[in-house]
Design a protein around this motif. Structure first.
Motif, PDB file in Angstrom:
ATOM      1  N   GLN A 188      32.815  30.043  38.716  1.00 34.10           N
ATOM      2  CA  GLN A 188      33.873  29.373  37.974  1.00 34.10           C
ATOM      3  C   GLN A 188      35.043  30.337  37.838  1.00 34.10           C
ATOM      4  O   GLN A 188      34.903  31.401  37.235  1.00 34.10           O
ATOM      5  N   ARG A 189      36.149  29.977  38.415  1.00 31.98           N
ATOM      6  CA  ARG A 189      37.303  30.867  38.410  1.00 31.98           C
ATOM      7  C   ARG A 189      38.533  30.137  37.890  1.00 31.98           C
ATOM      8  O   ARG A 189      38.658  28.924  38.038  1.00 31.98           O
ATOM      9  N   ALA A 190      39.398  30.892  37.259  1.00 33.66           N
ATOM     10  CA  ALA A 190      40.640  30.329  36.730  1.00 33.66           C
ATOM     11  C   ALA A 190      41.801  31.200  37.192  1.00 33.66           C
ATOM     12  O   ALA A 190      41.638  32.393  37.466  1.00 33.66           O
ATOM     13  N   GLU A 191      42.969  30.589  37.287  1.00 36.77           N
ATOM     14  CA  GLU A 191      44.178  31.330  37.638  1.00 36.77           C
ATOM     15  C   GLU A 191      45.305  30.838  36.743  1.00 36.77           C
ATOM     16  O   GLU A 191      45.540  29.631  36.642  1.00 36.77           O
ATOM     17  N   HIS A 192      45.967  31.755  36.059  1.00 36.69           N
ATOM     18  CA  HIS A 192      47.052  31.421  35.142  1.00 36.69           C
ATOM     19  C   HIS A 192      48.268  32.271  35.484  1.00 36.69           C
ATOM     20  O   HIS A 192      48.131  33.431  35.881  1.00 36.69           O
ATOM     21  N   ALA A 193      49.450  31.715  35.307  1.00 34.31           N
ATOM     22  CA  ALA A 193      50.673  32.471  35.577  1.00 34.31           C
ATOM     23  C   ALA A 193      51.790  31.992  34.658  1.00 34.31           C
ATOM     24  O   ALA A 193      51.768  30.867  34.159  1.00 34.31           O
ATOM     25  N   PHE A 194      52.771  32.851  34.456  1.00 33.36           N
ATOM     26  CA  PHE A 194      53.956  32.495  33.676  1.00 33.36           C
ATOM     27  C   PHE A 194      55.142  33.270  34.236  1.00 33.36           C
ATOM     28  O   PHE A 194      54.980  34.276  34.942  1.00 33.36           O
ATOM     29  N   LEU A 195      56.352  32.809  33.917  1.00 38.70           N
ATOM     30  CA  LEU A 195      57.564  33.472  34.367  1.00 38.70           C
ATOM     31  C   LEU A 195      58.127  34.322  33.238  1.00 38.70           C
ATOM     32  O   LEU A 195      58.161  33.890  32.077  1.00 38.70           O
ATOM     33  N   VAL A 196      58.558  35.523  33.578  1.00 41.17           N
ATOM     34  CA  VAL A 196      59.171  36.397  32.588  1.00 41.17           C
ATOM     35  C   VAL A 196      60.505  36.896  33.142  1.00 41.17           C
ATOM     36  O   VAL A 196      60.618  37.252  34.324  1.00 41.17           O
ATOM     37  N   TYR A 197      61.530  36.903  32.290  1.00 42.86           N
ATOM     38  CA  TYR A 197      62.879  37.300  32.673  1.00 42.86           C
ATOM     39  C   TYR A 197      63.271  38.554  31.893  1.00 42.86           C
ATOM     40  O   TYR A 197      62.793  38.798  30.784  1.00 42.86           O
ATOM     41  N   VAL A 239      47.089  36.125  36.095  1.00 35.96           N
ATOM     42  CA  VAL A 239      45.739  36.685  36.156  1.00 35.96           C
ATOM     43  C   VAL A 239      44.826  35.668  36.813  1.00 35.96           C
ATOM     44  O   VAL A 239      45.086  34.460  36.766  1.00 35.96           O
ATOM     45  N   LYS A 240      43.745  36.153  37.419  1.00 30.82           N
ATOM     46  CA  LYS A 240      42.738  35.253  37.980  1.00 30.82           C
ATOM     47  C   LYS A 240      41.373  35.903  37.865  1.00 30.82           C
ATOM     48  O   LYS A 240      41.234  37.124  37.972  1.00 30.82           O
ATOM     49  N   GLY A 241      40.373  35.069  37.614  1.00 28.00           N
ATOM     50  CA  GLY A 241      39.026  35.556  37.436  1.00 28.00           C
ATOM     51  C   GLY A 241      38.204  34.550  36.651  1.00 28.00           C
ATOM     52  O   GLY A 241      38.498  33.346  36.650  1.00 28.00           O
ATOM     53  N   GLU A 242      37.172  35.010  35.977  1.00 32.74           N
ATOM     54  CA  GLU A 242      36.339  34.116  35.176  1.00 32.74           C
ATOM     55  C   GLU A 242      37.172  33.501  34.059  1.00 32.74           C
ATOM     56  O   GLU A 242      38.033  34.176  33.475  1.00 32.74           O
ATOM     57  N   PRO A 243      36.930  32.215  33.741  1.00 31.25           N
ATOM     58  CA  PRO A 243      37.812  31.504  32.810  1.00 31.25           C
ATOM     59  C   PRO A 243      38.001  32.185  31.461  1.00 31.25           C
ATOM     60  O   PRO A 243      39.143  32.343  31.003  1.00 31.25           O
ATOM     61  N   GLY A 244      36.924  32.587  30.790  1.00 33.88           N
ATOM     62  CA  GLY A 244      37.049  33.190  29.456  1.00 33.88           C
ATOM     63  C   GLY A 244      37.851  34.479  29.458  1.00 33.88           C
ATOM     64  O   GLY A 244      38.876  34.592  28.759  1.00 33.88           O
ATOM     65  N   PRO A 245      37.409  35.476  30.208  1.00 35.06           N
ATOM     66  CA  PRO A 245      38.163  36.731  30.273  1.00 35.06           C
ATOM     67  C   PRO A 245      39.596  36.542  30.780  1.00 35.06           C
ATOM     68  O   PRO A 245      40.506  37.245  30.336  1.00 35.06           O
ATOM     69  N   SER A 246      39.803  35.603  31.705  1.00 32.98           N
ATOM     70  CA  SER A 246      41.154  35.381  32.226  1.00 32.98           C
ATOM     71  C   SER A 246      42.090  34.882  31.130  1.00 32.98           C
ATOM     72  O   SER A 246      43.252  35.289  31.063  1.00 32.98           O
ATOM     73  N   ALA A 247      41.585  34.007  30.278  1.00 34.31           N
ATOM     74  CA  ALA A 247      42.420  33.508  29.178  1.00 34.31           C
ATOM     75  C   ALA A 247      42.793  34.634  28.222  1.00 34.31           C
ATOM     76  O   ALA A 247      43.931  34.734  27.753  1.00 34.31           O
ATOM     77  N   GLU A 248      41.835  35.516  27.934  1.00 35.97           N
ATOM     78  CA  GLU A 248      42.120  36.664  27.061  1.00 35.97           C
ATOM     79  C   GLU A 248      43.140  37.589  27.712  1.00 35.97           C
ATOM     80  O   GLU A 248      44.076  38.074  27.063  1.00 35.97           O
ATOM     81  N   ALA A 249      42.966  37.847  29.010  1.00 36.72           N
ATOM     82  CA  ALA A 249      43.873  38.735  29.729  1.00 36.72           C
ATOM     83  C   ALA A 249      45.280  38.149  29.799  1.00 36.72           C
ATOM     84  O   ALA A 249      46.278  38.880  29.702  1.00 36.72           O
ATOM     85  N   LEU A 250      45.373  36.829  29.956  1.00 39.20           N
ATOM     86  CA  LEU A 250      46.674  36.173  30.000  1.00 39.20           C
ATOM     87  C   LEU A 250      47.417  36.356  28.681  1.00 39.20           C
ATOM     88  O   LEU A 250      48.613  36.704  28.673  1.00 39.20           O
ATOM     89  N   ALA A 251      46.718  36.147  27.573  1.00 39.29           N
ATOM     90  CA  ALA A 251      47.355  36.301  26.264  1.00 39.29           C
ATOM     91  C   ALA A 251      47.834  37.731  26.063  1.00 39.29           C
ATOM     92  O   ALA A 251      48.938  37.967  25.548  1.00 39.29           O
ATOM     93  N   PHE A 252      47.032  38.689  26.507  1.00 43.46           N
ATOM     94  CA  PHE A 252      47.414  40.095  26.399  1.00 43.46           C
ATOM     95  C   PHE A 252      48.669  40.381  27.228  1.00 43.46           C
ATOM     96  O   PHE A 252      49.611  41.032  26.762  1.00 43.46           O
TER      97      PHE A 252
END
Length: 266
Positions: A188-197, A239-252
């Motif tokens: 189970q893998r997740a990938e999240h991204a956002f734009l930063v200026y 970030v991409k990886g396992e869903p739980g840790p990826s969500a934590e890493a994204l927030a960080f």
């Protein structure tokens, strides 16, 4: 090698791709078909119709233990070298596969019937040439071709298919759904991204390093733009990886981007 660590590679063969006469379509489709099954492409190569180059590439890929899909170069004309190169890379002889002979013969009979011709003699030079498309490395298994019956072949986790998308893509799907069904959605893998200026990539890099140190199963990525197409310069961070840790890493990572002066809107 465990099912959760199998790498998957794609080899696309054809001088016409390298010269620009044809545009490759296999890469995007392979990514799509793998993704629908919870699988991911690890690497891809585009190679010309050069037998020595193909032999060297297949020697590496056979030795890697990877699952590999190869598209192109399995026809019977002098510029097709994939069948011969695969056999040479494995040190195996080439021989007419009996199931391939049957499929090609049936296809030839269907063509003759459709055109109102007598039943074909498979010993004529023309039909003997057709049968060359079923000459594969000894010990392989055929890959059925629902489009025109002319098969591909499978050996040592390598699936060899024609270069025609209308043939290759159903063969790829069949292989994924038969030989590799056990690998579907294993991880189970997740990938999240956002734009930063408003910040340079160098400023956020230490935070990306921190992500991979704090969450070992997560990878951080950065895709900067320089303002092309009228858009303001920005960085796509993710970030991409396992869903739980990826969500934590994204927030960080989002918090760090803001702390460092980044903005989430232009």
């Amino acid at each position: 090698m465990s099912t959760t660590s199998r790498r998957i590679g794609l080899i696309i063969v054809g001088d016409e791709i390298l010269s620009g006469r044809h545009q490759d379509k296999h890469f995007a489709k392979a990514v799509e078909l793998l993704g629908a099954r919870g699988m991911q492409l690890s690497w891809a190569q585009i190679l010309g119709d050069d037998r020595d180059m193909l032999i060297a590439a297949f020697k590496r890929s056979f030795a890697s233990g990877d699952i590999v899909f190869s598209c192109g170069g399995i026809g019977g004309t002098p510029d097709d070298h994939t069948r011969q190169a695969a056999a040479a890379a494995l040190g195996l002889p080439l021989e007419l596969h009996p199931e391939a002979r049957e499929a090609i013969t049936l296809r030839t009979m269907e063509m003759a019937q459709k055109e109102g011709r007598p039943a074909p003699d498979m010993n004529t030079p023309e039909n003997q040439q057709r049968l060359q498309m079923g000459v594969f490395p000894r010990g392989c298994e055929i890959v059925p071709n629902p489009y025109n019956r002319i098969p591909g072949f499978y050996i040592q986790d390598h699936t060899f298919m024609p270069g025609f998308p209308v043939m290759a893509w159903p063969m790829l799907e069949w292989t994924l759904d038969t030989r590799y069904r056990a690998l579907h959605h294993v991880e189970q893998r997740a990938e999240h991204a956002f734009l930063v200026y408003g910040i340079p990539e160098s400023r956020i890099t230490p935070a990306m390093v921190a992500v991979e140190q704090r969450w070992p199963g997560v990878r951080a990525f950065s895709l900067p733009t320089v303002g092309e197409d009228g858009r303001r310069p920005h960085i796509e961070l993710g970030v991409k990886g396992e869903p739980g840790p990826s969500a934590e890493a994204l927030a960080f990572l989002q918090a760090e981007a803001e702390r460092l002066g980044g903005r989430m809107t232009p």
